[in-house]
Enzyme design. Structure first.
Site, PDB file in Angstrom:
ATOM      1  N   GLU A   1       0.888  -1.136   0.100  1.00  0.00           N
ATOM      2  CA  GLU A   1      -0.611   0.059  -0.162  1.00  0.00           C
ATOM      3  C   GLU A   1       0.888   2.107   0.138  1.00  0.00           C
ATOM      4  O   GLU A   1       1.774   1.459   1.013  1.00  0.00           O
ATOM      5  CB  GLU A   1      -1.109   0.012   1.101  1.00  0.00           C
ATOM      6  CG  GLU A   1      -1.758  -0.974   1.384  1.00  0.00           C
ATOM      7  CD  GLU A   1      -2.991  -0.903   0.633  1.00  0.00           C
ATOM      8  OE1 GLU A   1      -3.131   0.143  -0.729  1.00  0.00           O
ATOM      9  OE2 GLU A   1      -3.801  -2.190  -0.528  1.00  0.00           O
TER      10      GLU A   1
ATOM     11  N   ARG B   1     -18.595  -0.587   5.578  1.00  0.00           N
ATOM     12  CA  ARG B   1     -19.452  -1.226   5.046  1.00  0.00           C
ATOM     13  C   ARG B   1     -20.570  -2.203   5.663  1.00  0.00           C
ATOM     14  O   ARG B   1     -21.490  -2.360   5.930  1.00  0.00           O
ATOM     15  CB  ARG B   1     -19.367  -1.508   3.850  1.00  0.00           C
ATOM     16  CG  ARG B   1     -19.725  -2.774   2.717  1.00  0.00           C
ATOM     17  CD  ARG B   1     -18.969  -3.314   1.726  1.00  0.00           C
ATOM     18  NE  ARG B   1     -17.792  -4.142   2.167  1.00  0.00           N
ATOM     19  CZ  ARG B   1     -18.157  -5.303   2.495  1.00  0.00           C
ATOM     20  NH1 ARG B   1     -18.934  -5.877   2.304  1.00  0.00           N
ATOM     21  NH2 ARG B   1     -17.208  -5.727   3.014  1.00  0.00           N
TER      22      ARG B   1
ATOM     23  N   CYS C   1      -7.938  -1.139   7.921  1.00  0.00           N
ATOM     24  CA  CYS C   1      -6.965  -1.585   7.753  1.00  0.00           C
ATOM     25  C   CYS C   1      -5.876  -0.041   7.626  1.00  0.00           C
ATOM     26  O   CYS C   1      -5.157   0.177   7.649  1.00  0.00           O
ATOM     27  CB  CYS C   1      -6.719  -2.530   6.777  1.00  0.00           C
ATOM     28  SG  CYS C   1      -6.605  -3.707   7.054  1.00  0.00           S
TER      29      CYS C   1
ATOM     30  N   HIS D   1      -1.568  -5.052   1.873  1.00  0.00           N
ATOM     31  CA  HIS D   1      -2.616  -6.631   2.208  1.00  0.00           C
ATOM     32  C   HIS D   1      -2.309  -7.553   1.555  1.00  0.00           C
ATOM     33  O   HIS D   1      -1.569  -7.479   0.825  1.00  0.00           O
ATOM     34  CB  HIS D   1      -3.887  -5.773   0.824  1.00  0.00           C
ATOM     35  CG  HIS D   1      -4.505  -4.790   1.930  1.00  0.00           C
ATOM     36  ND1 HIS D   1      -5.434  -3.370   1.935  1.00  0.00           N
ATOM     37  CD2 HIS D   1      -5.525  -5.247   2.786  1.00  0.00           C
ATOM     38  CE1 HIS D   1      -5.973  -3.094   3.105  1.00  0.00           C
ATOM     39  NE2 HIS D   1      -6.400  -4.134   3.481  1.00  0.00           N
TER      40      HIS D   1
HETATM   41  N1  PCA Z   1      -8.904  -6.474   6.840  1.00  0.00           N
HETATM   42  C1  PCA Z   1      -9.468  -5.473   6.677  1.00  0.00           C
HETATM   43  C2  PCA Z   1      -9.926  -5.222   8.326  1.00  0.00           C
HETATM   44  C3  PCA Z   1      -8.879  -6.143   8.977  1.00  0.00           C
HETATM   45  C4  PCA Z   1      -8.338  -6.867   7.749  1.00  0.00           C
HETATM   46  O1  PCA Z   1      -7.518  -8.102   7.599  1.00  0.00           O
HETATM   47  C5  PCA Z   1      -9.032  -4.203   5.470  1.00  0.00           C
HETATM   48  O2  PCA Z   1      -8.989  -4.196   4.837  1.00  0.00           O
HETATM   49  O3  PCA Z   1      -9.643  -3.428   5.859  1.00  0.00           O
END
Ligand code: PCA
Length: 210
Positions: free
Chosen positions: A79, A89, A147, A170
């Site tokens: 990211e 959401r 996140c 991610h």
């Molecule tokens: N993914 C979510 C929150 C926790 C996770 O593992 C996100 O992409 O915000």
């Protein structure tokens, strides 16, 4: 010291690969003689940044990489941008569902990750001793759920601190059509290693103020 975090399961799932990957990456990095701590964050807007802050206070890391699940993706995303905006959401694990809120009121609109993303992308896409090429992408949105909240809080917390490199990755689901645990952990470990190698300023020492 390298700090890696993953998240607890959320949204009704009983597993979140992000913490399993953080733990395995920590194991790989320890095998390279590095000091690493891996921790699981709550998937809750209010609690997660507080837990992360405490981890940073107590471990004084020079590299922090937080990991989270992005279930719709097929490859890992390094990211680039954390935004000062949350819009959920679904409710988080504490039942909180913010709509159009800032992460930190009055703070900058966005921060960039301070990990060497391009160097990581290039390194991972080349085969290296003991591994094949690993497909990763640079992502320009970490979404607006927990996140992004953690990513923004991390970058806000470490902004201007010399010698600390921080960012967010991610990860996709793990199954037959997605990269496996070992491959993703290897990639995270390589990003952490590159962040240590590319630290432009001296790394933090024990007494450094955050
Ligand atoms: N993914 C979510 C929150 C926790 C996770 O593992 C996100 O992409 O915000």
């Amino acid at each position: 010291m390298i700090l890696l975090t993953g998240f607890e399961p959320f949204g009704g799932d009983d597993f979140n690969p992000s913490f399993a990957i953080a733990r395995q990456a920590a194991h790989i990095l320890r095998g390279q003689g590095l000091e690493v701590h891996a921790a699981e964050l709550p998937c809750a807007f209010a609690a997660a940044p507080t837990v992360l802050d405490h981890l940073i206070e107590s471990h004084r890391p020079s590299v922090v990489i937080s990991l989270g699940l992005a279930a719709g993706r097929t490859t890992m995303g390094l990211e680039k941008v954390a935004i000062n905006h949350i819009d959920a959401r679904i409710a988080d694990n504490a039942g909180y569902q913010p709509i159009d809120r800032p992460v930190v009121a009055g703070a900058p609109a966005a921060y960039f990750a301070t990990l060497p993303l391009k160097a990581a992308l290039q390194a991972l896409r080349e085969p290296a001793p003991g591994r094949d090429a690993i497909e990763v992408n640079i992502s320009y949105s970490a979404g607006s759920f927990v996140c992004n909240q953690v990513f923004y809080a991390l970058m806000h917390r470490t902004a201007g601190v010399p010698g600390i490199r921080a960012g967010f990755i991610h990860v996709p689901w793990m199954d037959a059509t997605h990269p496996g645990l070992e491959e993703m952990a290897t990639a995270v470990a390589a990003v952490a290693q590159l962040a240590l190698d590319n630290a432009a300023e001296p790394l933090l020492s024990a007494g450094t103020e955050y």
